[in-house]
Enzyme design. Structure first.
Site, PDB file in Angstrom:
ATOM      1  CE  LYS A   1      -0.425  -0.443   5.051  1.00  0.00           C
ATOM      2  NZ  LYS A   1      -1.265  -1.021   6.115  1.00  0.00           N
TER       3      LYS A   1
ATOM      4  CG  MET B   1      11.687  22.950   2.858  1.00  0.00           C
ATOM      5  SD  MET B   1      10.822  24.184   1.885  1.00  0.00           S
ATOM      6  CE  MET B   1       9.665  24.854   3.065  1.00  0.00           C
TER       7      MET B   1
ATOM      8  NE  ARG C   1      -6.664   0.347  12.162  1.00  0.00           N
ATOM      9  CZ  ARG C   1      -5.568   0.382  11.426  1.00  0.00           C
ATOM     10  NH1 ARG C   1      -4.892   1.499  11.320  1.00  0.00           N
ATOM     11  NH2 ARG C   1      -5.138  -0.685  10.791  1.00  0.00           N
TER      12      ARG C   1
ATOM     13  CE1 TYR D   1      14.384  30.600   8.257  1.00  0.00           C
ATOM     14  CE2 TYR D   1      14.686  28.246   7.907  1.00  0.00           C
ATOM     15  CZ  TYR D   1      14.526  29.517   7.405  1.00  0.00           C
ATOM     16  OH  TYR D   1      14.506  29.709   6.059  1.00  0.00           O
TER      17      TYR D   1
HETATM   18  C1  LIG Z   1      -0.543  -2.028   6.785  1.00  0.00           C
HETATM   19  C2  LIG Z   1      -1.115  -3.373   7.099  1.00  0.00           C
HETATM   20  C3  LIG Z   1      -0.290  -4.514   7.185  1.00  0.00           C
HETATM   21  C4  LIG Z   1       1.222  -4.432   7.155  1.00  0.00           C
HETATM   22  O1  LIG Z   1       1.688  -3.948   8.391  1.00  0.00           O
HETATM   23  P1  LIG Z   1       3.250  -3.800   8.711  1.00  0.00           P
HETATM   24  O2  LIG Z   1       3.304  -3.297  10.095  1.00  0.00           O
HETATM   25  O3  LIG Z   1       3.779  -2.783   7.756  1.00  0.00           O
HETATM   26  O4  LIG Z   1       3.886  -5.123   8.525  1.00  0.00           O
HETATM   27  C5  LIG Z   1      -0.908  -5.736   7.322  1.00  0.00           C
HETATM   28  N1  LIG Z   1      -2.253  -5.845   7.416  1.00  0.00           N
HETATM   29  C6  LIG Z   1      -3.069  -4.770   7.369  1.00  0.00           C
HETATM   30  C7  LIG Z   1      -4.537  -4.958   7.504  1.00  0.00           C
HETATM   31  C8  LIG Z   1      -2.523  -3.500   7.226  1.00  0.00           C
HETATM   32  O5  LIG Z   1      -3.329  -2.430   7.206  1.00  0.00           O
END
Ligand SMILES: *Cc1c(COP(=O)(O)O)cnc(C)c1O
Length: 376
Positions: free
Chosen positions: A59, A317, A153, A270
């Site tokens: 993702k 930056m 969630r 800064y």
């Molecule tokens: C992002 C995610 C993972 C991977 O998690 P990592 O901590 O990056 O290994 C696996 N399952 C679900 C449902 C996720 O949202």
């Protein structure tokens, strides 16, 4: 002074690679993505999870490292299941994988009106709300269900699952997600496991999946039929601390723009962000939060020069000022490792008050990307 083995020094890894295109990259922040390290990390996870399928979570464009390149290489290494978050990510990944045979699951599920796009790209939605279930059910296709076990969630309830089991829904994967797996002693892990077992048992013919990277290392009871690592593929430790079993995949480096001596009592940056208590030599490095080095990492982050640690003083930056008191030979033009075998991802995450996932996904497009190793 902290020194790391010279073989891990940037001069032999990212910088050397970057230096191969001096005209284009000399002044830039470079991000080298080491696909051989990715393949090695996949092998490490697969070995640990032996008996279960090791899917890959790609993702957010493969945690910012390029989902197409990452997935193609992992497919060549034998990976046949991928997870993305968004429908558009799934569509792009299907295009990138072309004719390769692979199951691509979309964690966002499927909303009414998205069925056609989902089917045309041969994507499998992860159904997490009754509305997803209703939408997908009308297509008559196999279902992947995401059930609530403690993270609160997006997920289906136990009652939702019981109803689907009673209706003989065609389910091929039941999954849930662990909230505290990075700490193997957290009692919530066991509680989530106990909740998951009877829920997956409602679908005796379906496969089950509970663990991401961290869960893979909680022991065999957590692995079921499929594990879904993301961050450890990309070099993050499963316990959120550096883990030598995993190689750095993201190697970021940037050049020293100038070296200067700062007198005691002078300030740097800064708002006089750093005040020199004694005379010191510093280097100004051409990278900053616009490349993805989080500003919050200034207090305890560090760059590395030839295997020697050079603490951050100020992160702005486009420039980071580092203390080169331990690197007397540092010179303008030399490259500083900001992420890699020495500047470890989890160390930077801790310094920034964040997690490795955020560090990787915040690396900006300004960092010039090159790939090392075969994409396939
Ligand atoms: C992002 C995610 C993972 C991977 O998690 P990592 O901590 O990056 O290994 C696996 N399952 C679900 C449902 C996720 O949202």
């Amino acid at each position: 002074m902290t020194r790391r083995p010279a073989t891990l020094a940037i001069g032999m890894h990212g910088a050397a690679h970057c230096a191969m295109q001096p005209a284009m990259t000399a002044a830039e922040t470079c991000l080298t993505i080491d696909l051989d390290a990715l393949a090695a990390n996949y092998a490490t996870l697969r070995k640990e999870a032996a008996g279960a399928e090791t899917a890959a979570v790609v993702k957010a464009d493969g945690y910012g490292l390029g989902a197409a390149q990452v997935a193609r290489r992992l497919h060549a290494e034998g990976c046949r299941s991928f997870f993305v978050a968004r429908l558009s990510e799934g569509e792009a990944l299907r295009r990138a994988l072309g004719e390769r045979d692979a199951v691509i699951r979309v964690l966002d599920g499927v909303l009414p009106g998205q069925e056609d796009r989902t089917i045309i790209s041969d994507l499998t939605p992860v159904l997490s709300t009754p509305q997803h279930v209703e939408t997908w059910r009308r297509t008559g296709r196999l279902m992947t269900l995401h059930v609530e076990t403690g993270m609160n969630r997006i997920a289906l309830s136990g009652e939702d699952l019981s109803a689907l089991a009673a209706a003989n829904a065609p389910v091929d994967l039941v999954m849930s997600h662990l909230g505290c797996a990075a700490d193997p002693h957290d009692p919530r892990n066991g509680r989530q496991l106990e909740r998951f077992q009877p829920l997956r048992a409602l679908f005796p013919k379906a496969r089950a999946s509970l663990s991401a990277s961290a869960g893979v290392y909680l022991g065999g009871g957590y692995r079921f039929d499929m594990v879904r690592p993301g961050i450890s593929l990309y070099g993050g430790g499963p316990r959120d601390v550096p883990d030598s079993r995993f190689r750095a995949v993201a190697i970021m480096d940037a050049p020293i723009l100038q070296i200067r001596d700062v007198a005691a009592g002078e300030a740097i940056g800064y708002g006089a962000m750093f005040a020199a208590k004694h005379a010191m030599r510093v280097a100004v490095v051409g990278a900053g939060y616009a490349d993805g080095v989080l500003r919050t990492s200034h207090a305890s982050g560090a760059g590395w020069i030839g295997g020697v640690r050079a603490p951050f003083l100020v992160v702005s930056m486009d420039m980071i000022v580092i203390d080169i008191g331990d690197c007397p030979d540092a010179q303008a033009g030399e490259r500083v490792e900001l992420l890699g075998p020495s500047a470890q991802l989890d160390d930077l995450a801790v310094a920034a008050g964040s997690v490795a996932h955020e560090i990787l996904t915040r690396i900006s497009p300004r960092a010039a990307r090159t790939y090392k190793g075969e994409v396939a």
